[in-house]
Design a protein around this motif. Structure first.
Motif, mmCIF file in Angstrom:
data_model
loop_
_atom_site.group_PDB
_atom_site.id
_atom_site.type_symbol
_atom_site.label_atom_id
_atom_site.label_comp_id
_atom_site.label_asym_id
_atom_site.label_seq_id
_atom_site.Cartn_x
_atom_site.Cartn_y
_atom_site.Cartn_z
ATOM 1 N N UNK A 4 0.867 -1.174 0.000
ATOM 2 C CA UNK A 4 0.000 0.000 0.000
ATOM 3 C C UNK A 4 0.905 1.226 0.000
ATOM 4 N N UNK A 5 0.777 2.046 -1.022
ATOM 5 C CA UNK A 5 1.597 3.246 -1.164
ATOM 6 C C UNK A 5 0.727 4.459 -0.856
ATOM 7 N N UNK A 6 1.216 5.313 0.026
ATOM 8 C CA UNK A 6 0.515 6.534 0.386
ATOM 9 C C UNK A 6 1.368 7.727 -0.026
ATOM 10 N N UNK A 56 5.072 6.953 1.429
ATOM 11 C CA UNK A 56 5.377 5.825 2.301
ATOM 12 C C UNK A 56 4.775 4.563 1.696
ATOM 13 N N UNK A 57 5.317 3.435 2.100
ATOM 14 C CA UNK A 57 4.820 2.157 1.607
ATOM 15 C C UNK A 57 4.726 1.187 2.777
#
Length: 69
Positions: A4-6, A56-57
């Protein structure tokens, strides 16, 4: 593997609007806030600048399929 990349970005929008003449600073601020709150500026808002803030990941652990025999 799933991740999940933010991405966090700060978006600056700009609108060129006409306001009535003769208003003092407080009335100008109120006019702009009122117009924004009623949605009156949405059609005129254009993205002016996008600033990258952070990325972030997070790795997501996939659960194996459990099959009954």
């Amino acid at each position: 593997m799933k991740v999940i990349v933010t991405v966090v970005e700060k978006i600056t929008s700009e609108a060129h609007i006409d306001i009535p003449d003769g208003l003092n600073q407080s009335a100008i601020k109120q006019h702009i806030v009122d117009r924004y709150n009623t949605g009156g500026m949405q059609a005129e808002m254009n993205i002016f600048q996008v600033d990258f803030e952070s990325i972030s990941a997070r790795i997501v652990q996939e659960q194996p399929d459990v099959k009954s025999a």
